[in-house]
Design a protein around this motif. Structure first.
Motif, PDB file in Angstrom:
ATOM      1  N   PRO A 113       1.034  -1.235  -0.224  1.00  6.13           N
ATOM      2  CA  PRO A 113      -0.225  -0.609  -0.111  1.00  6.13           C
ATOM      3  C   PRO A 113       0.813   1.073  -0.132  1.00  6.13           C
ATOM      4  CG  PRO A 113      -0.258  -1.665   2.106  1.00  6.13           C
ATOM      5  CD  PRO A 113       0.511  -2.385   1.346  1.00  6.13           C
ATOM      6  N   LEU A 114       2.140   1.160   0.072  1.00  2.39           N
ATOM      7  CA  LEU A 114       3.132   2.229   0.862  1.00  2.39           C
ATOM      8  C   LEU A 114       3.375   2.536  -0.341  1.00  2.39           C
ATOM      9  CD1 LEU A 114       5.160   1.647   3.930  1.00  2.39           C
ATOM     10  CD2 LEU A 114       3.384   3.647   3.465  1.00  2.39           C
ATOM     11  N   LEU A 153      -0.366  -3.011 -11.097  1.00  2.00           N
ATOM     12  CA  LEU A 153       0.820  -3.629 -11.242  1.00  2.00           C
ATOM     13  C   LEU A 153       0.249  -3.725  -9.623  1.00  2.00           C
ATOM     14  CD1 LEU A 153       3.578  -4.064 -12.897  1.00  2.00           C
ATOM     15  CD2 LEU A 153       2.195  -4.985 -13.324  1.00  2.00           C
ATOM     16  N   TYR A 154       0.914  -2.097  -9.029  1.00  2.00           N
ATOM     17  CA  TYR A 154       0.548  -2.627  -7.400  1.00  2.00           C
ATOM     18  C   TYR A 154      -0.881  -2.982  -6.924  1.00  2.00           C
ATOM     19  CZ  TYR A 154       4.889  -0.191  -5.843  1.00  2.00           C
ATOM     20  OH  TYR A 154       5.876   0.134  -4.853  1.00  2.00           O
ATOM     21  N   LEU A 155      -2.027  -2.777  -7.632  1.00  2.00           N
ATOM     22  CA  LEU A 155      -3.480  -2.932  -7.568  1.00  2.00           C
ATOM     23  C   LEU A 155      -3.671  -3.926  -7.742  1.00  2.00           C
ATOM     24  CD1 LEU A 155      -5.478   0.532  -8.518  1.00  2.00           C
ATOM     25  CD2 LEU A 155      -4.029  -0.061  -6.278  1.00  2.00           C
ATOM     26  N   GLY A 156      -3.167  -4.752  -9.048  1.00  2.00           N
ATOM     27  CA  GLY A 156      -3.425  -6.614  -8.858  1.00  2.00           C
ATOM     28  C   GLY A 156      -2.551  -7.127  -7.891  1.00  2.00           C
ATOM     29  N   TYR A 157      -1.559  -6.730  -7.357  1.00  2.00           N
ATOM     30  CA  TYR A 157      -0.879  -7.248  -6.364  1.00  2.00           C
ATOM     31  C   TYR A 157      -1.566  -6.984  -4.843  1.00  2.00           C
ATOM     32  CZ  TYR A 157       2.306  -8.196  -2.139  1.00  2.00           C
ATOM     33  OH  TYR A 157       3.518  -8.811  -0.936  1.00  2.00           O
TER      34      TYR A 157
ATOM     35  N   LEU B 173      -7.008  -7.817 -13.982  1.00  2.00           N
ATOM     36  CA  LEU B 173      -5.787  -6.679 -13.233  1.00  2.00           C
ATOM     37  C   LEU B 173      -5.179  -7.556 -12.773  1.00  2.00           C
ATOM     38  CD1 LEU B 173      -6.823  -4.052 -11.857  1.00  2.00           C
ATOM     39  CD2 LEU B 173      -7.056  -5.535  -9.578  1.00  2.00           C
ATOM     40  N   LEU B 174      -4.766  -8.450 -13.093  1.00  2.00           N
ATOM     41  CA  LEU B 174      -2.695  -9.293 -12.568  1.00  2.00           C
ATOM     42  C   LEU B 174      -2.481  -9.353 -13.909  1.00  2.00           C
ATOM     43  CD1 LEU B 174      -3.400 -12.269 -10.269  1.00  2.00           C
ATOM     44  CD2 LEU B 174      -3.965  -9.560  -9.751  1.00  2.00           C
ATOM     45  N   VAL B 175      -3.356  -9.837 -15.007  1.00  2.00           N
ATOM     46  CA  VAL B 175      -2.485 -10.004 -16.239  1.00  2.00           C
ATOM     47  C   VAL B 175      -2.594  -8.906 -17.319  1.00  2.00           C
ATOM     48  CG1 VAL B 175      -2.929 -11.146 -18.221  1.00  2.00           C
ATOM     49  CG2 VAL B 175      -2.792 -12.549 -16.200  1.00  2.00           C
ATOM     50  N   LEU B 176      -3.679  -8.368 -17.954  1.00  2.00           N
ATOM     51  CA  LEU B 176      -3.174  -7.348 -18.493  1.00  2.00           C
ATOM     52  C   LEU B 176      -2.346  -6.214 -18.324  1.00  2.00           C
ATOM     53  CD1 LEU B 176      -7.483  -6.155 -18.979  1.00  2.00           C
ATOM     54  CD2 LEU B 176      -5.277  -7.480 -20.702  1.00  2.00           C
ATOM     55  N   PRO B 177      -1.613  -5.377 -17.171  1.00  2.00           N
ATOM     56  CA  PRO B 177      -0.479  -5.081 -17.211  1.00  2.00           C
ATOM     57  C   PRO B 177       0.607  -5.144 -17.423  1.00  2.00           C
ATOM     58  CG  PRO B 177      -1.936  -4.535 -14.884  1.00  2.00           C
ATOM     59  CD  PRO B 177      -2.428  -5.668 -16.135  1.00  2.00           C
TER      60      PRO B 177
END
Lengths: 260, 230
Positions: A113-114, A153-157, B173-177
């Motif tokens: 989140p940071l 990428l962060y939001l996916g994580y 959400l994981l794959v598209l980026p």
């Protein structure tokens, strides 16, 4: 083996390992972090104040951009930290995956989140800077675009972490994702840069370079260090809370929290 | 299979490809839906932006590639989902064969039924958006190099989310980026060709991405599968 022992005495190695193992113990970490957080926090506050004073009052206006450039004192450190946090997250995740150290998983999770916040901050300040410079809040500039992808990428994580209920499993799955991201981020960055030069020509102008004046460089570096210390302080706060949460059933947590 | 020494990894992989292809042919509708989606998305674009040939021609490479990305992503769940549900995936994970090789075999089978049709449909849809004929070669070659990368990266994402209920949106959400570089190089190969420019650069980069994904994605997906299977 014999050679290494000749260079580093066995006792030193052993002491190093004991320290490492102790650090990995939740209770020791909890106490150590509790002692470190004020130091990091206050140092960050002092440096932040000094950097802002130097950047907003002492530094001269830029001959081309006037006062609008002053946002770099927030924007550049935030953008650097957005990458640093991702690498730290992936590094901690790697340690957690390979050596099964729970504490590394906690640290990795605390970074996410940071890092996302720093990324968002870099995006917002970048677009605020873009309004007077480019005449629009958003242009498909190469750096802004890679920063946006980094935010995704962060939001996916974070989303993957939230979707898996089992904490250990979530930590290991997100670590794999972070490692894939670390391989892909440089590729994304350079492909976006390549895409940008192909479609739009180089950016209007670039900040930094060797010509940056010392009056601007010093506050900028102060801000960079301040952001880093702030990150460590906040990361430790988050990690500390999660250690408590994970160890909620152990005796020492009850002792610390003061529950009977 | 009769008792005795287990087959080598290659034989096992070949058997797995055959099995997956058979299963896909038994469930044709599931395989066809993403292709239909691909066609419909591309059809929606002229309806949204208007039928002017010049506009559509300029957008064609990007539109075909974005639609291909979305269609590839929609079909991803098919790589592991049904095997996870019926327990076959656990059998694969405890088999003596290296899991990364088996993952590669499953991705290959999946690409043959979901990626290859995208490659074949690409030029047809490009032509419907007035993409000039000289760009078709670059579009097909780009899709041929790029869609396996999509399947390989996607396999990691599916492996991570296969244990999650309603993981579909999460997967995107994981794959598209992570798909961004493939989209950039693929679309610019086709638009370079349409403009009469050199296409070797983006195609070479797509090839490099494919080599990288082929070597790194199967072990990563295998590790992710072991985590999901717990």
């Amino acid at each position: 083996m014999a050679q290494r022992e000749a260079v580093i005495p066995a006792t030193t190695t052993r002491r190093l390992w004991t320290w490492f193992h102790r650090l990995a113990s939740p209770r020791y970490f909890y106490e150590l972090a509790g002692r470190l957080i004020p130091w990091f926090g206050w140092a960050a506050a002092v440096l932040l104040a000094a950097g802002l004073y130097g950047g907003l009052w002492l530094a001269p206006p830029d001959y081309q951009q006037g006062d609008a450039y002053r946002i770099i004192f927030i924007h550049v450190p935030a953008a650097w930290m957005s990458l640093f946090a991702y690498v730290a997250m992936a590094g901690a995740g790697f340690i957690g995956l390979v050596w099964r150290i729970k504490l590394a998983e906690v640290v990795a999770r605390a970074c996410a989140p940071l890092g996302a916040s720093f990324t968002l901050l870099a995006l917002c300040t970048g677009s605020l800077w873009g309004k007077p410079m480019w005449g629009a809040y958003w242009v498909w500039d190469a750096r802004l675009t890679s920063e946006l992808v980094l935010l995704f990428l962060y939001l996916g994580y974070i989303a993957l972490d939230a979707a898996i209920e089992d904490r250990r499993k979530a930590a290991r799955a997100t670590s794999v994702l972070a490692l894939v991201g670390v391989v892909d981020i440089p590729i994304i960055h350079y492909s976006v840069e390549w895409w940008h030069t192909l479609h739009q020509g180089p950016t209007v102008f670039k900040l930094g370079g060797p010509s940056i004046s010392l009056d601007m460089l010093v506050p900028l570096l102060l801000m960079v260090v301040a952001f880093k210390l702030f990150f460590f302080a906040m990361m430790l706060v988050r990690a500390r809370t999660e250690v408590l949460e994970r160890e909620v059933n152990s005796a020492w947590v009850r002792e610390v929290v003061g529950e009977p | 299979m009769s008792a005795g020494a287990p087959p080598g990894p290659l034989a096992a992989a070949a058997a797995l490809v055959r099995r997956d292809l058979t299963l896909f042919f038994r469930r044709r509708a599931e395989v066809l839906n993403p292709l239909l989606f691909f066609v419909i998305v591309v059809t929606l674009v002229p309806l949204g932006v208007g039928p002017e040939a010049a506009t559509l021609r300029a957008m064609a490479p990007g539109v075909v590639w974005v639609a291909a990305l979305l269609a590839a992503m929609l079909s991803l769940e098919g790589i592991f989902r049904s095997d996870y549900d019926d327990g076959a995936l656990e059998q694969l994970a405890i088999s003596p064969q290296p899991l990364a090789v088996l993952v590669l075999a499953k991705v290959l089978a999946h690409w043959l039924v979901s990626g290859l049709p995208l490659v074949l449909l690409g030029p047809v849809l490009g032509a419907s958006l007035f993409l000039p004929g000289r760009a078709m070669g670059a579009l097909v070659l780009g899709l041929l190099l790029g869609t396996p990368v999509l399947s390989l990266i996607g396999a990691i994402g599916v492996a991570l989310t296969v244990g999650v209920r309603r993981g579909g949106v999460l997967l995107s959400l994981l794959v598209l980026p992570l798909y961004v570089p493939v989209l950039i190089f693929g679309a610019s190969a086709a638009s370079n060709a349409a403009a009469g420019l050199d296409v070797s650069g983006p195609l070479a980069l797509l090839g490099a991405l494919l080599a990288l994904a082929l070597s790194l994605a199967p072990p990563a997906a295998a590790a992710a599968l072991r985590i999901s299977l717990g």
